[in-house]
Motif scaffolding. Structure first.
Motif, PDB file in Angstrom:
ATOM      1  N   LEU A 316      29.671  16.010 -10.419  1.00 45.85           N
ATOM      2  CA  LEU A 316      28.608  16.391 -11.345  1.00 45.85           C
ATOM      3  C   LEU A 316      28.745  15.719 -12.701  1.00 45.85           C
ATOM      4  O   LEU A 316      27.753  15.352 -13.321  1.00 45.85           O
ATOM      5  N   VAL A 317      29.970  15.562 -13.179  1.00 48.81           N
ATOM      6  CA  VAL A 317      30.208  15.162 -14.561  1.00 48.81           C
ATOM      7  C   VAL A 317      30.102  13.656 -14.787  1.00 48.81           C
ATOM      8  O   VAL A 317      29.578  13.202 -15.812  1.00 48.81           O
ATOM      9  N   SER A 318      30.582  12.849 -13.843  1.00 43.73           N
ATOM     10  CA  SER A 318      30.771  11.417 -14.115  1.00 43.73           C
ATOM     11  C   SER A 318      29.492  10.655 -14.467  1.00 43.73           C
ATOM     12  O   SER A 318      29.532   9.801 -15.367  1.00 43.73           O
ATOM     13  N   PRO A 319      28.339  10.892 -13.833  1.00 37.13           N
ATOM     14  CA  PRO A 319      27.158  10.104 -14.210  1.00 37.13           C
ATOM     15  C   PRO A 319      26.749  10.263 -15.672  1.00 37.13           C
ATOM     16  O   PRO A 319      26.489   9.271 -16.368  1.00 37.13           O
ATOM     17  N   MET A 320      26.705  11.491 -16.170  1.00 37.59           N
ATOM     18  CA  MET A 320      26.258  11.730 -17.538  1.00 37.59           C
ATOM     19  C   MET A 320      27.287  11.254 -18.559  1.00 37.59           C
ATOM     20  O   MET A 320      26.945  10.595 -19.549  1.00 37.59           O
ATOM     21  N   ILE A 321      28.564  11.570 -18.322  1.00 42.79           N
ATOM     22  CA  ILE A 321      29.602  11.203 -19.281  1.00 42.79           C
ATOM     23  C   ILE A 321      29.747   9.687 -19.363  1.00 42.79           C
ATOM     24  O   ILE A 321      29.909   9.111 -20.455  1.00 42.79           O
ATOM     25  N   SER A 322      29.670   9.017 -18.224  1.00 48.41           N
ATOM     26  CA  SER A 322      29.771   7.561 -18.219  1.00 48.41           C
ATOM     27  C   SER A 322      28.612   6.930 -18.982  1.00 48.41           C
ATOM     28  O   SER A 322      28.801   5.962 -19.735  1.00 48.41           O
ATOM     29  N   ALA A 323      27.404   7.478 -18.801  1.00 48.24           N
ATOM     30  CA  ALA A 323      26.243   6.964 -19.536  1.00 48.24           C
ATOM     31  C   ALA A 323      26.424   7.153 -21.037  1.00 48.24           C
ATOM     32  O   ALA A 323      26.052   6.280 -21.840  1.00 48.24           O
ATOM     33  N   GLN A 324      27.017   8.280 -21.431  1.00 51.63           N
ATOM     34  CA  GLN A 324      27.239   8.532 -22.857  1.00 51.63           C
ATOM     35  C   GLN A 324      28.241   7.547 -23.455  1.00 51.63           C
ATOM     36  O   GLN A 324      28.102   7.129 -24.613  1.00 51.63           O
ATOM     37  N   LEU A 325      29.248   7.162 -22.681  1.00 47.92           N
ATOM     38  CA  LEU A 325      30.205   6.175 -23.190  1.00 47.92           C
ATOM     39  C   LEU A 325      29.537   4.821 -23.391  1.00 47.92           C
ATOM     40  O   LEU A 325      29.749   4.152 -24.413  1.00 47.92           O
TER      41      LEU A 325
END
Length: 351
Positions: A316-325
């Motif tokens: 759940l977390v990796s797509p959004m957090i990666s986009a934010q980086l």
């Protein structure tokens, strides 16, 4: 000169790399398959913590980003990756039922918790106190996702299947160089392997070992995922994944007899039919002390970044957090303070 070097191709590395592709950035990935937490993940996307009937951290926002991301990856790779599947929580008491109803009354949980309890879902999984259904759940086939994306990058000439040797990285004011490859930035997506990274091993990354069993049972005939003291996840063809353990002390990546005993003991209390254990897998989940991701720019080297610490909810977390980086690097949009690695710098980074 490339735009990026990416180290690691688990769930974090996949999301980072796909974001770079969409921005037409030139990059190369280094992947040595030393970290297996993404490959041994259960693959469930589930916004609810079913032990306490609470919403997972930032689950609404992560769901909005994650599901479209994986569906887009299906189209991009021409492979089936996302499978909707219902999750049922077995209740053990009237008190648990009451707690479920109380949680379902909360605005943020109402759309996910079905208040119509189900008395029976499977002849081999009895329950005196019924089951509660979680909505908007499913499985991401991480094996297919990771293998197909690796094959795709290989065809594109964007991946090197070799170990990244930190001592060969040369850091310059506006670029990095590694074995003759020059790039403007480097992003480390190494999972628990970050503990060996001399640039980021000062961060408080905790290992949490998870183990699963793969079982075969012709009698079970289960079409849904069931959560009790363990999860049972149907894989098709009478195969099921059973897990997972959580062990913060054991850092050996190999499967253990103790975990198999623990999982089978819990499984036998849940089902009433015969089964055969076919396989056991293990991986070390990367998690931070405060259970939030560890993401951002190195405090000294302005072209070094890490994207890590997703714990057990990397799906759940990796797509959004990666986009934010990527938005931080490319668009200068600051990271949310709760995930920015700088929250640890004063206490942990050597002066």
């Amino acid at each position: 000169m490339l735009d990026y070097i990416v180290v690691g191709l688990g769930l974090s590395g996949v999301a980072i790399s796909r974001n770079l592709e969409k921005r037409n950035k030139q990059f190369v990935v280094f992947e040595d398959s030393s970290q297996r937490s993404s490959l041994v993940a259960g693959g469930l996307f589930n916004p609810v913590i079913l032990k306490r009937f609470t919403l997972a951290w930032n689950a609404h926002e992560h769901m909005k980003t994650a599901i479209p991301f994986y569906k887009e990856m299906e189209e991009h790779l021409q492979a089936k990756i996302v499978y909707p599947i219902e999750i049922y929580r077995k209740f053990y008491s009237a008190e648990e039922q009451n707690n479920w109803f109380a949680a379902a009354d909360k605005p943020l949980l109402a759309e996910f918790l079905d208040t119509n309890l189900v008395k029976k879902i499977n002849a081999c999984i009895p329950s005196e106190f019924s089951f509660g259904r979680v909505r908007q759940t499913g499985i991401v086939d991480t094996d297919v996702l990771l293998n197909e994306y690796r094959n795709y990058l290989n065809k594109e000439g964007k991946i090197k299947f070799e170990r990244f040797e930190y001592n060969k990285l040369q850091i310059k004011p506006d670029s990095v160089e590694y074995n003759g490859i020059s790039a403007k930035q480097i992003i480390f997506c190494e999972g628990f392997g970050m503990q060996q990274n001399p640039f980021f091993n000062y961060l408080p990354l905790r290992g949490n070992k998870g183990e699963y069993l793969t079982i075969y049972s012709e009698e079970l005939q289960l079409q849904e995922a069931v959560k009790s003291s363990v999860f049972i996840i149907p894989l098709g063809n009478n195969l099921y994944k059973v897990g997972a353990t959580y062990n913060s002390k054991d850092k050996d990546p190999r499967p253990s007899k103790e975990a198999r005993h623990e999982l089978e003991e819990k499984l036998l209390k849940l089902i009433s039919c015969k089964y055969e254990v076919l396989d056991q897998s293990a991986g070390i989940r990367p998690a931070s002390n405060d259970r939030k991701p560890i993401v951002g720019r190195h405090p000294k080297h302005q072209n070094l970044y890490c994207c890590n610490g997703f714990g057990s909810r990397g799906i759940l977390v990796s797509p959004m957090i990666s986009a934010q980086l990527i938005e931080l690097i490319e668009d200068q949009i600051p990271l949310p303070a709760e995930i920015d690695l700088h929250r640890f710098n004063k206490k942990h980074f050597p002066a």
